[in-house]
Design a protein around this motif. Structure first.
Motif, PDB file in Angstrom:
ATOM      1  N   ASP A 143     -10.188 -42.348 -63.102  1.00 37.34           N
ATOM      2  CA  ASP A 143      -9.818 -43.692 -63.208  1.00 37.34           C
ATOM      3  C   ASP A 143      -8.932 -43.925 -62.034  1.00 37.34           C
TER       4      ASP A 143
ATOM      5  N   ASP B  35     -10.587 -49.652 -55.594  1.00 37.43           N
ATOM      6  CA  ASP B  35     -10.169 -51.293 -55.813  1.00 37.43           C
ATOM      7  C   ASP B  35      -9.132 -51.728 -55.098  1.00 37.43           C
TER       8      ASP B  35
ATOM      9  N   GLN C 267     -10.753 -44.421 -58.928  1.00 41.45           N
ATOM     10  CA  GLN C 267     -11.481 -45.775 -58.940  1.00 41.45           C
ATOM     11  C   GLN C 267     -10.477 -46.953 -58.599  1.00 41.45           C
ATOM     12  N   HIS C 268      -9.385 -47.010 -59.080  1.00 42.08           N
ATOM     13  CA  HIS C 268      -8.537 -48.168 -58.997  1.00 42.08           C
ATOM     14  C   HIS C 268      -7.866 -47.949 -57.562  1.00 42.08           C
TER      15      HIS C 268
ATOM     16  N   TRP D  99     -22.378 -45.433 -64.367  1.00 43.09           N
ATOM     17  CA  TRP D  99     -21.706 -44.648 -63.548  1.00 43.09           C
ATOM     18  C   TRP D  99     -21.002 -43.595 -64.007  1.00 43.09           C
TER      19      TRP D  99
ATOM     20  N   THR E 225     -15.758 -41.929 -57.252  1.00 49.02           N
ATOM     21  CA  THR E 225     -14.527 -41.469 -58.172  1.00 49.02           C
ATOM     22  C   THR E 225     -14.330 -40.041 -58.184  1.00 49.02           C
TER      23      THR E 225
ATOM     24  N   GLN F 112     -21.917 -48.369 -55.276  1.00 50.46           N
ATOM     25  CA  GLN F 112     -20.999 -48.120 -55.770  1.00 50.46           C
ATOM     26  C   GLN F 112     -20.243 -46.668 -55.307  1.00 50.46           C
TER      27      GLN F 112
ATOM     28  N   VAL G 264     -17.506 -44.125 -65.802  1.00 52.67           N
ATOM     29  CA  VAL G 264     -16.419 -44.748 -65.291  1.00 52.67           C
ATOM     30  C   VAL G 264     -16.854 -46.244 -64.949  1.00 52.67           C
ATOM     31  N   GLY G 265     -17.997 -46.592 -65.165  1.00 54.11           N
ATOM     32  CA  GLY G 265     -18.445 -48.038 -65.221  1.00 54.11           C
ATOM     33  C   GLY G 265     -19.853 -48.057 -65.628  1.00 54.11           C
ATOM     34  N   ASP G 266     -20.722 -49.224 -65.089  1.00 51.81           N
ATOM     35  CA  ASP G 266     -21.986 -49.325 -65.745  1.00 51.81           C
ATOM     36  C   ASP G 266     -23.043 -48.439 -65.284  1.00 51.81           C
TER      37      ASP G 266
END
Lengths: 342, 297, 314
Positions: free
Chosen positions: A333, A340, A336-337, A325, A254, A248, A321-323
């Protein structure tokens, strides 16, 4: 590459570092509140520029800091026991038996006046109580297992008779001798030829499969990281800026610093045809007391003036910011988006 | 693949140059200061001896011989009734001169050989350094005594013999410096940038070599003072009626028990002179180590 | 390794040759008539018959060219024959042999004591750089280096021989006569040994292989014992050899002060007595021995230190 997603971490971590602080005698901080978790049989890569405090962290974890550096705070929990609170005798029982180390320049880490086998045998004699003969036989087996040809002869060699790759194999044999649970490898391949690098990494991987071993791999080489590590922690100015599963982070970083590191390491020209470099130096970043330590060099801030107030105002926390992570950026954020969407 | 993006800004060379200039006078280490003060006192005493000395150092007075210290004779009188203080003040000339000239000659010869060895390298380097290694264990006193036996005792013989073995530490140091300077990044950088060679030499090489060489010079000077004093003591230096520290020590020997001061005073002066330069050398050495560390970090 | 050893011995031989030329020729070239000097030493009569001197000159071959004289001298010198002393009329080699024995004992006792003091002192100073012991040691080194031994010696005679009266002030009779000269002689080597030990131990304590050994579970003491001592002792051993080589003939002043019949005094008396054969033999012996010992120490260092075997030079 077997795509085993990061092993369940938080349930029973092997090593849990909380708020580790290391300072020079003069009071200058080198490692400033470092948090790090290593699960069982997990390979965690600690990356960063030189001077970010990676190697100091490695030495601090086994309490081998030189006199000029002092561990001034935090805890290092290894199998439920705090290494920081251990006595020197307990540490001696731990080092080489539970936690082993590899270093950057294997040849200078070997005593030039002692034969190879005496050094590989030390953990065996120290922790396993083997006598000289038994230890020697075991050393030959160990040298064989790390891929050293004619191990019985090489055991009697001196360090100057070994190539860098051979010397690092010897160091691995010595590190593995007493069956440790954690191996701290401080840039184990940096000083070696590229072809030898791969061999050594393959060997480390094999050792990890064979034994119940976790590895903390300290490196600045991101190509090693993606091929080898389950998780990555990015260090800057004595702190972790981003931490999470390798895949990731390598695909969708991020944090602007992680991003820049990855872009630099790819050596892909930018739109204007130039290679990216991060402007400035991280060596003074520890002096920044207020705001994000990466702010002066941050590319994101230059393109997004609206971030100025926040980034110079207060330092972002290391937030999920995640699992599994975490990232230490006000704009994590968004980044990250953005990733994505891309 | 190296993502080391930090750039250490080079320490400003101007500061380094100034540091070298001021290093001699304002070295912050106290041993340097104290040593320099002592040396200045000793040198002033030697240079201005004829004006300072309260009495004629040769004037005998057999009635007032072996006197204890008094208001008129601060350090008493010797076995011929001569004023000890005056003899001490005048008696440093030979020893200090020979030691100083020897060190200068050794410095020139040694530095020359060392720099040539360092820059030429190969067989020349190998042979020169082996000779240095061998000569280092040859006692200078022995060479001096042999040559005095051959040519008799005079300034020339003493300086020649002490230089013959005295150049080796300078050669070793100069060679190491020449090698190090050759490999210094900024010098190669300056050459690549097309700066004149003389510029590189004056701007970078000389400032970086002066300090360690000066430190060694001071230490060697102290060592030579003791050697020359020893030769005088043996009667192989200054001839009797003239005052000399080493000779005064020897002449005081028969009166060791009666007037210990006669022997203690000249020895103390040699000791102080040697200690002053030893301290200066030590202070510079410490300073060098300290700035060396700063350069690295 | 063979190459290094060969090279060192080649240079040694060249140097020995040069030393022998200087030792033989200089005393002959510089004024004075050796034949006359010999006659004088035998008959002590200023009115020497010129014919007798001439006859002796021919008998000793002193009328031959210098080159021929040198070769015949070298020939016998290589067989251990340096001729006869003008002063004592004894064979020079026998005198040198006696003196050498004395000098070896004196040098070894002085250096031995110096080492016994210096090793722990230097190690302690190295353990805590900038600490109290370190500061004291530095001061002590400075003081010792600057102390003229011919000043220390009379003071020690005054205290131990004259005031306290339990040590002989001069001579070479019993083991007691060894104490004062050895004490005076050990000052400077002690200072240098301490300095070298301190530096070597600092290097060792900071050496990466010590950290690596500790990472394998050795305590600091074990690591220093197993990996530090051998590495750290090498410079000290080399230094010891150098000083030993130097003190065999270099203790002139001390040997003269304490009337110790060693090599230094032998050379000194040769000069004072204008004893040409003794001067030649003594100089060759002292300088030759010191560079031979130096070379042997150097070669041994290469042999003992495995890391040196592969490379050459330092």
């Amino acid at each position: 590459m077997n795509n085993q997603m990061a092993a369940p971490k938080d349930r029973d971590p092997l090593l849990e570092v909380r708020n580790l602080r290391v300072a020079l005698e003069s009071g200058k901080t080198v490692v400033d509140g470092l948090d790090l978790t290593i699960g069982r049989r997990e390979v965690v890569a600690l990356v960063g520029e030189s001077g970010s405090g990676k190697s100091v962290t490695a030495l601090a974890l086994s309490r081998l800091l030189p006199d000029a550096l002092q561990l001034v705070g935090g805890s290092i929990c290894f199998e439920g026991q705090d290494i920081v609170k251990k006595s020197e005798a307990e540490l001696n029982r731990m080092r080489g038996a539970d936690i082993s180390m590899l270093f950057q320049q294997p040849q200078v880490m070997l005593d030039p006046t002692a034969r190879v086998h005496t050094q590989v045998a030390e953990p065996l004699r120290q922790h396993r109580g083997l006598n000289r003969r038994a230890a020697f036989d075991r050393v030959v087996e160990l040298l064989h297992s790390v891929g050293i040809p004619a191990p019985a002869q090489r055991a009697r060699a001196f360090s100057y008779q070994l190539s860098g790759g051979m010397a690092q194999r010897v160091m691995i044999a010595a590190a593995m001798a007493a069956g440790p649970k954690l191996l701290i490898a401080d840039e184990p391949t940096t000083a070696l030829d590229v072809t030898v690098q791969t061999q050594i990494l393959r060997l480390l991987k094999a050792e990890r499969e064979r034994q119940d071993l976790s590895i903390l791999l300290i490196t600045h080489d991101l190509s090693i990281v993606s091929a080898f590590a389950d998780r990555v922690a990015v260090m800057y100015a004595g702190r972790i800026l981003e931490e999470g599963p390798t895949e990731q982070i390598m695909n969708r970083p991020t944090h602007p610093y992680t991003r820049a590191l990855i872009r630099c390491s790819l050596l892909v020209p930018e739109d204007d045809g130039r290679l990216l470099s991060i402007p400035g130096s991280g060596s003074n970043a520890l002096e920044i007391k207020c705001g994000c330590r990466f702010a002066p060099r941050c590319a994101l801030m230059q393109t997004h003036p609206e971030l100025h107030a926040a980034c110079h105002g207060h330092e972002p926390a290391l937030e999920a910011v995640g699992d599994g992570w975490k990232s230490r950026c006000h704009a994590a954020d968004n980044l990250q988006h953005e990733g994505d969407a891309a | 693949m190296d993502i080391d993006m930090s750039h250490n800004t080079p320490t400003p060379q101007r500061r380094a140059r100034l540091a070298v200039i001021y290093g001699f006078v304002s070295s912050r280490h106290w041993t340097f200061k104290v040593g320099a003060l002592l040396l200045a006192a000793v040198l002033a005493m030697v240079f201005f001896a004829p004006w300072i000395a309260p009495y004629d150092p040769g004037a005998q007075n057999l009635i007032h011989r072996l006197q204890p210290p008094s208001a008129s004779h601060w350090l008493g009188t010797d076995h011929l009734g001569r004023d000890v203080l005056s003899r001490l003040i005048v008696g440093g000339q030979f020893t200090v001169t020979v030691a100083a000239i020897t060190v200068v000659f050794s410095l020139v010869v040694g530095t020359l050989i060392g720099v040539i060895a360092g820059r030429v390298g190969g067989l020349v380097d190998e042979v020169a350094m082996r000779v240095v290694d061998l000569l280092i264990s040859v006692p200078d006193v022995v060479v001096a005594i042999f040559l005095i036996g051959v040519f008799g005792s005079n300034y020339f013989t003493l300086i020649l013999s002490l230089t013959l073995v005295g150049w080796t530490p300078f050669a070793r140091l100069a060679r190491a410096l020449a090698k190090e300077v050759n490999s210094r990044e900024y010098i190669r950088a300056a050459e690549v940038l097309g700066m004149r060679r003389s510029f590189v030499i004056f701007r970078h090489i000389i400032p970086n070599t002066i300090r360690p060489i000066a430190a060694v010079s001071f230490l060697r000077f102290g060592h030579k003072l003791i050697t020359v004093g020893g030769l005088s003591y043996l009667g192989l230096g200054v001839q009797p009626p003239n005052p000399d520290w080493g000779l005064m020590l020897a002449e005081a020997q028969p009166y060791l028990e009666r007037v210990p001061l006669l022997m203690i005073a000249p020895g103390a002066v040699i000791f102080i002179a040697a200690l002053s330069v030893t301290w200066m050398g030590h202070g510079m050495e410490i300073e060098r180590r300290r700035t060396g560390k700063q350069d690295k970090s | 390794m063979r190459k290094i050893v060969l090279q060192r011995f080649t240079i040694l031989l060249v140097m020995l040759f040069l030393v022998s030329v200087v030792a033989f020729c200089l005393p002959l070239l510089s004024g004075g008539d050796p034949a006359r000097a010999i006659m004088l030493s035998r008959v002590s009569d200023m009115n020497l018959a010129p014919e007798a001197v001439e006859a002796l000159r021919r008998e000793l071959g002193l009328d031959r060219p210098l080159m021929a004289q040198y070769l015949s001298w070298l020939g016998s010198a290589l067989q251990g024959d340096f001729g006869y002393s003008f002063a004592t009329r004894q064979p020079v080699s026998a005198e040198i042999g006696r003196a050498l024995g004395v000098s070896i004992i004196l040098a070894l006792s002085a250096l031995g004591v110096a080492l016994v003091v210096a090793l722990p002192l230097g190690t302690m100073a190295a353990m805590r750089p900038g600490g109290k012991v370190d500061g004291f040691t530095t001061l002590l080194i400075q003081t010792l280096v600057a102390t003229p031994e011919y000043w220390f010696a009379p003071v020690s005679i005054l205290i131990f021989a004259i005031w306290l009266g339990f040590l002989p002030s001069a001579g070479w009779e019993s083991w007691q006569s060894l104490i004062l000269p050895a004490m005076a002689l050990m000052l400077r080597p002690m200072a240098y040994f301490t300095q070298v030990t301190r530096a070597a131990m600092r290097d060792v304590l900071e050496a990466p292989y010590i950290t690596a050994a500790r990472a394998r579970g050795l305590s600091m003491n074990q690591a220093v014992l197993h990996h530090g001592v051998r590495n750290g002792s090498m410079p000290v051993v080399t230094f010891f050899a150098l000083w030993f080589a130097g003190l065999l003939g270099g203790a002139v002043v001390i040997e003269v002060i304490f009337a110790v019949p060693g090599m230094g005094r032998l050379l000194y008396e040769a000069v004072v007595n204008r004893d040409v054969p003794m001067l030649q033999g003594g100089f060759v012996a002292i300088v030759g021995l010191s560079i031979v010992i130096n070379t042997i120490a150097d070669v041994l260092y290469v042999v003992i230190n495995p890391a040196m075997r592969g490379s050459h030079g330092h």
